[in-house]
Design a protein around this motif. Structure first.
Motif, mmCIF file in Angstrom:
data_model
loop_
_atom_site.group_PDB
_atom_site.id
_atom_site.type_symbol
_atom_site.label_atom_id
_atom_site.label_comp_id
_atom_site.label_asym_id
_atom_site.label_seq_id
_atom_site.Cartn_x
_atom_site.Cartn_y
_atom_site.Cartn_z
ATOM 1 N N LEU A 1 0.835 -1.211 0.000
ATOM 2 C CA LEU A 1 0.000 0.000 0.000
ATOM 3 C C LEU A 1 0.867 1.258 0.000
ATOM 4 O O LEU A 1 1.162 1.843 1.039
ATOM 5 C CB LEU A 1 -0.903 0.007 1.236
ATOM 6 N N LEU A 2 1.295 1.690 -1.171
ATOM 7 C CA LEU A 2 2.012 2.957 -1.266
ATOM 8 C C LEU A 2 1.122 4.117 -0.820
ATOM 9 O O LEU A 2 1.591 5.121 -0.289
ATOM 10 C CB LEU A 2 2.472 3.191 -2.707
ATOM 11 N N ALA A 3 -0.194 3.972 -1.030
ATOM 12 C CA ALA A 3 -1.136 5.059 -0.748
ATOM 13 C C ALA A 3 -1.163 5.458 0.716
ATOM 14 O O ALA A 3 -1.482 6.604 1.043
ATOM 15 C CB ALA A 3 -2.541 4.660 -1.197
ATOM 16 N N SER A 4 -0.844 4.541 1.628
ATOM 17 C CA SER A 4 -0.913 4.894 3.051
ATOM 18 C C SER A 4 0.171 5.881 3.453
ATOM 19 O O SER A 4 0.121 6.458 4.534
ATOM 20 C CB SER A 4 -0.841 3.631 3.925
ATOM 21 N N GLY A 5 1.173 6.129 2.579
ATOM 22 C CA GLY A 5 2.201 7.113 2.879
ATOM 23 C C GLY A 5 1.933 8.474 2.267
ATOM 24 O O GLY A 5 2.817 9.330 2.225
ATOM 25 N N ALA A 6 0.700 8.714 1.816
ATOM 26 C CA ALA A 6 0.399 9.931 1.055
ATOM 27 C C ALA A 6 0.380 11.210 1.885
ATOM 28 O O ALA A 6 0.486 12.298 1.332
ATOM 29 C CB ALA A 6 -0.951 9.769 0.350
ATOM 30 N N ALA A 7 0.218 11.123 3.205
ATOM 31 C CA ALA A 7 0.082 12.340 4.011
ATOM 32 C C ALA A 7 1.418 13.012 4.330
ATOM 33 O O ALA A 7 1.445 14.134 4.842
ATOM 34 C CB ALA A 7 -0.659 12.036 5.313
ATOM 35 N N TRP A 8 2.533 12.331 4.049
ATOM 36 C CA TRP A 8 3.828 12.967 4.277
ATOM 37 C C TRP A 8 4.053 14.072 3.254
ATOM 38 O O TRP A 8 3.498 14.040 2.159
ATOM 39 C CB TRP A 8 4.949 11.934 4.199
ATOM 40 N N ALA A 9 4.882 15.056 3.571
ATOM 41 C CA ALA A 9 5.095 16.219 2.712
ATOM 42 C C ALA A 9 5.791 15.826 1.405
ATOM 43 O O ALA A 9 6.637 14.926 1.382
ATOM 44 C CB ALA A 9 5.923 17.265 3.451
ATOM 45 N N GLY A 10 5.431 16.517 0.329
ATOM 46 C CA GLY A 10 6.120 16.328 -0.942
ATOM 47 C C GLY A 10 5.928 14.958 -1.553
ATOM 48 O O GLY A 10 5.012 14.211 -1.206
ATOM 49 N N LYS A 11 6.817 14.625 -2.461
ATOM 50 C CA LYS A 11 6.769 13.350 -3.160
ATOM 51 C C LYS A 11 7.713 12.340 -2.514
ATOM 52 O O LYS A 11 8.633 12.701 -1.787
ATOM 53 C CB LYS A 11 7.152 13.533 -4.632
ATOM 54 N N ILE A 12 7.468 11.074 -2.802
ATOM 55 C CA ILE A 12 8.420 10.025 -2.450
ATOM 56 C C ILE A 12 9.374 9.908 -3.638
ATOM 57 O O ILE A 12 8.966 9.532 -4.729
ATOM 58 C CB ILE A 12 7.703 8.685 -2.193
ATOM 59 N N ASN A 13 10.624 10.277 -3.416
ATOM 60 C CA ASN A 13 11.566 10.299 -4.538
ATOM 61 C C ASN A 13 11.769 8.920 -5.152
ATOM 62 O O ASN A 13 11.876 8.786 -6.371
ATOM 63 C CB ASN A 13 12.912 10.865 -4.083
#
Length: 285
Positions: free
Chosen positions: A186-198
């Motif tokens: 689930l990549l989506a569960s990390g969506a609340a962190w700032a910016g993009k996941i590089n």
């Protein structure tokens, strides 16, 4: 920001693990599904998750699950690099959605076991907990669901990037597409962190030198990997410049070590070696 707010809400829904399946489900036999999630912020955060690496170490004796009474597990390690660009330290209450597997009969769940967490090299206390999510809010009804996971505190010093490491035993799911094990992330569960996941890297580490054809992304699951590589014993799936969407739940079907031994040596290969040793040494087996 409306877009980020919606993204955060959708991430919360996906963190439950079973809301979106990347494959069809038969009416008489349901495949089992195994989910792991990015660590989740409780709200819009000023901390950025710059990269994440999830490694599954496939035991030599791993077999495809055959029934609910004999769930198989494999060791897993997730590393999240968390960046604080602010002038003061930031402390967040973090939630790690645990893996779960719906049994072949569709009536039980197998949760991740032996979950341990380290923040910046120090082991921290993580508490097993249940969170409630609003999955539907209409004019006359509100539907809530519950998701299990582990809660812990994370402090990122000012102007620093630190690692958060989670180790656990992941239950193995059963693929609808054939007699191979499967797992979803689930990549989506990390969506609340700032910016993009590089960069996000999902890797499957075999007992011996691996081949690219041993692991494939589940048809229809998103996002599609930016690059698939083989490095020694590991088959790697890389995802670059991610701003996770609601359906960011890539799935993977992989061969057991015994199945890999039986694969014809003439099978065409698409492996390409990674430069992870020079850019991201933590990504290499």
């Amino acid at each position: 920001h409306p877009k980020k707010c919606m993204k955060s809400k959708l991430a919360a829904l996906l963190a439950l693990g079973g809301l979106i399946l990347p494959f069809a489900v038969s009416a008489d036999v349901s495949p089992s599904t195994s989910y792991i999630g990015s660590i989740e912020a409780p709200r819009e955060s000023k901390i950025q998750m710059t990269s994440e690496t999830v490694s599954f170490t496939i035991p030599s004796n791993l077999t495809t699950p055959t029934n609910d009474e004999t769930p198989m597990t494999m060791p897993a390690r997730a590393i999240f690099w968390m960046k604080n660009s602010e002038k003061t330290a930031i402390t967040e209450d973090v939630f790690f959605p645990v893996t779960y597997s719906v049994g072949v009969s569709g009536d039980i769940k197998q949760y991740a076991k032996n979950v341990r967490v380290w923040v910046n090299g120090k082991k921290v206390t993580s508490t097993e907990t249940t969170k409630s999510y609003t999955t539907y809010k209409g004019p006359t009804a509100v539907l809530s669901e519950q998701g299990n996971g582990y809660a812990f505190k994370m402090t990122v010093p000012a102007k620093r990037t630190i690692p958060v490491v989670v180790r656990f035993d992941a239950p193995v799911g059963y693929s609808y597409f054939g007699p191979q094990p499967t797992v979803n992330y689930l990549l989506a569960s990390g969506a609340a962190w700032a910016g993009k996941i590089n960069n996000a890297l999902i890797q499957f580490i075999y007992p011996r030198a691996a081949r690219a054809s041993w692991v494939v992304q589940t048809p229809g699951s998103k996002p599609t990997a930016t690059r698939k590589t083989v490095y020694g014993r590991a088959v790697n799936f890389s995802y670059a410049n991610l701003e996770p969407a609601a359906d960011a739940t890539p799935g993977y079907i992989f061969l057991t070590p015994d199945q890999a031994k039986k694969e014809p040596k003439s099978t065409p290969q698409t492996e390409r070696y990674s430069d992870c040793d020079t850019q991201h040494p933590e990504n290499c087996p």
